[in-house]
Design an enzyme around this catalytic site. Structure first.
Site, PDB file in Angstrom:
ATOM      1  CG  LEU A  14      -2.183  -1.005   1.280  1.00 45.84           C
ATOM      2  CD1 LEU A  14      -3.015  -0.864   2.267  1.00 45.84           C
ATOM      3  CD2 LEU A  14      -2.867  -0.758  -0.109  1.00 45.84           C
ATOM      4  CG  HIS A  15       2.837   2.000  -3.856  1.00 48.42           C
ATOM      5  ND1 HIS A  15       2.312   3.129  -4.476  1.00 48.42           N
ATOM      6  CD2 HIS A  15       2.461   1.175  -4.368  1.00 48.42           C
ATOM      7  CE1 HIS A  15       1.870   2.843  -5.799  1.00 48.42           C
ATOM      8  NE2 HIS A  15       1.819   1.247  -5.785  1.00 48.42           N
ATOM      9  CG  LEU A  16       1.444   8.672  -2.337  1.00 48.92           C
ATOM     10  CD1 LEU A  16       0.877   9.268  -0.680  1.00 48.92           C
ATOM     11  CD2 LEU A  16       2.343   9.792  -2.814  1.00 48.92           C
ATOM     12  CB  ALA A  19      -2.223   4.836   0.637  1.00 50.96           C
TER      13      ALA A  19
END
Length: 84
Positions: A14-16, A19
């Protein structure tokens, strides 16, 4: 209250971007939406909260929704996570 466990399949976790998508969708609902991960709780409506969880590929999280639109919120958020 409703909840569902989901395994993160995105190879970057769940990177930027994912997310942000998760938080954007969570903000559409009145319900309180939390992510339970590694004995901690994170606000799914906060990008910084989600990023601070450091959720990686293959990690299992639990989405917990409580409020008037909890069922709809849970369904939509699980869908967002499965698309990522």
């Amino acid at each position: 209250m409703v909840s569902e466990r989901i395994v993160i399949e995105n190879h970057m976790g769940l990177h930027l971007r994912p997310a942000g998508e998760l938080c954007k969708k969570a903000m559409e609902y009145e319900s309180k939406i939390m992510i339970h991960f590694r004995d901690r709780e994170f606000n799914a409506k906060s990008v910084l909260g989600v990023l601070s969880a450091c959720i990686q590929q293959s990690d299992e999280i639990e989405l917990v929704c409580s409020g008037p639109d909890e069922v709809e919120a849970l369904k939509a958020l699980v869908e967002v996570l499965r698309e990522e």
